[in-house]
Motif scaffolding. Sequence first.
Motif, PDB file in Angstrom:
ATOM      1  N   GLU A 275       0.836  -1.202   0.000  1.00 48.53           N
ATOM      2  CA  GLU A 275       0.000   0.000   0.000  1.00 48.53           C
ATOM      3  C   GLU A 275       0.872   1.254   0.000  1.00 48.53           C
ATOM      4  N   VAL A 276       0.240   2.382  -0.341  1.00 48.56           N
ATOM      5  CA  VAL A 276       0.922   3.680  -0.309  1.00 48.56           C
ATOM      6  C   VAL A 276       0.759   4.260   1.094  1.00 48.56           C
ATOM      7  N   TRP A 277       1.867   4.662   1.675  1.00 42.33           N
ATOM      8  CA  TRP A 277       1.855   5.262   3.003  1.00 42.33           C
ATOM      9  C   TRP A 277       2.027   6.782   2.880  1.00 42.33           C
ATOM     10  N   GLU A 278       1.255   7.506   3.646  1.00 42.08           N
ATOM     11  CA  GLU A 278       1.415   8.976   3.640  1.00 42.08           C
ATOM     12  C   GLU A 278       2.766   9.349   4.236  1.00 42.08           C
ATOM     13  N   ASN A 279       3.120   8.667   5.312  1.00 36.80           N
ATOM     14  CA  ASN A 279       4.435   8.862   5.929  1.00 36.80           C
ATOM     15  C   ASN A 279       5.125   7.499   6.034  1.00 36.80           C
ATOM     16  N   LEU A 280       6.248   7.369   5.361  1.00 36.26           N
ATOM     17  CA  LEU A 280       6.945   6.090   5.361  1.00 36.26           C
ATOM     18  C   LEU A 280       7.502   5.774   6.748  1.00 36.26           C
ATOM     19  N   PRO A 281       7.331   4.546   7.226  1.00 41.17           N
ATOM     20  CA  PRO A 281       7.881   4.172   8.540  1.00 41.17           C
ATOM     21  C   PRO A 281       9.406   4.102   8.481  1.00 41.17           C
ATOM     22  N   SER A 306       4.503   2.654  -8.331  1.00 42.75           N
ATOM     23  CA  SER A 306       3.287   2.510  -7.518  1.00 42.75           C
ATOM     24  C   SER A 306       3.365   3.319  -6.232  1.00 42.75           C
ATOM     25  N   HIS A 307       4.586   3.714  -5.853  1.00 45.26           N
ATOM     26  CA  HIS A 307       4.820   4.490  -4.624  1.00 45.26           C
ATOM     27  C   HIS A 307       4.404   3.732  -3.362  1.00 45.26           C
ATOM     28  N   THR A 308       4.391   2.421  -3.451  1.00 50.66           N
ATOM     29  CA  THR A 308       4.048   1.604  -2.288  1.00 50.66           C
ATOM     30  C   THR A 308       5.253   1.468  -1.363  1.00 50.66           C
ATOM     31  N   LEU A 309       4.985   0.954  -0.174  1.00 56.39           N
ATOM     32  CA  LEU A 309       6.065   0.738   0.782  1.00 56.39           C
ATOM     33  C   LEU A 309       7.083  -0.254   0.229  1.00 56.39           C
TER      34      LEU A 309
END
Length: 333
Positions: A275-281, A306-309
């Motif tokens: 999934e795409v995260w607004e703020n990457l962990p 895709s800008h996914t994690l």
Amino acid sequence: MFIMAVTLAYVSRSSFKYRIGLISDLLLSKYFVIWNNANSFGASTILREGNGILFMETTDRMNPPSLVLCAIESAARVYPDRPVVFFMKGLENITSEEDEKRAKQQFPTLSSYSNVYLFPLRMDQLFNNTPLKPWFDKVNPKKEVYWKHVTSDACRFALMWKYGGIYIDTDVISLRPIPQDHFLAAQDATVISSGVFGLSSHYQLAWQFMENFVKNYRGKIWGHQGPGVVTRAVKKLWGMPVFNSTDDVMCGNISCLHPQRFYPINYLSWRRYFEVWENLPTFKDSYALHLWNFMNNKGKSMVPGSHTLVEHLYQKQCPTAYEYILRNKSTHL
């Protein structure tokens, strides 16, 4: 009397020469054994220091998905001074350094890493002189529900017994070095993982894992032969570890690492990696990330753009694999 004395002297001299010759032959034979061992090329040579990072493939496939190659590349980058060995069931025999180099050329994303090695996985040989051999000789693969998985479970324990080092599943992306060499990893409060662990060769705990595997064999139950083995052994020896913070704890004289070290995203939330995260962990408390490939039965993969994690992880931890996918538009390398 003179003739007898001469005869005895001759026999004694001949016997002495024979004994000297026999000793020389034995020494020469021993020398050649030592010479051959020193000049042979194989997993035992590469892993002789016991500091290897071990991966494996228990099917015959020779075109593993990108996650497998990303896992191996990420380990090669995180552990540049340690051999990273990928054991493959489908690989032909390797008897020389040239054979190994040719095998690695089949995987362009790994060929540039000098600390990555490929060797065949021969289970019948690996299980020799272990509690697993009688089970392996008797079991019928056609009647097994999770055959590739239970053989994977068996192989990791046998590999650790034989070579030592750190075992890592091929759906685990390394982030930073694990500071301990002897450790187990908790998956959660009730399960000790078999997906990542470290022991030295012939460490008694690995032998106990193999004994537990055989004694309590129930191949129809998912996880019973992997994390089930490790969890049962830990419970019997020390009881389940209790984590009151994000600190690791000791199980006897071995570290038991907190679930955050490899499982900051639990198996129920595995889709979060895609999934795409607004703020990457930041995963600041983790050494590596388990992506729960068994849960991913729909075949989700990393998609460039895709800008996914998971795309972010590929870009940072296995850039060669990422660039290859970007150029070839394929998730198989």
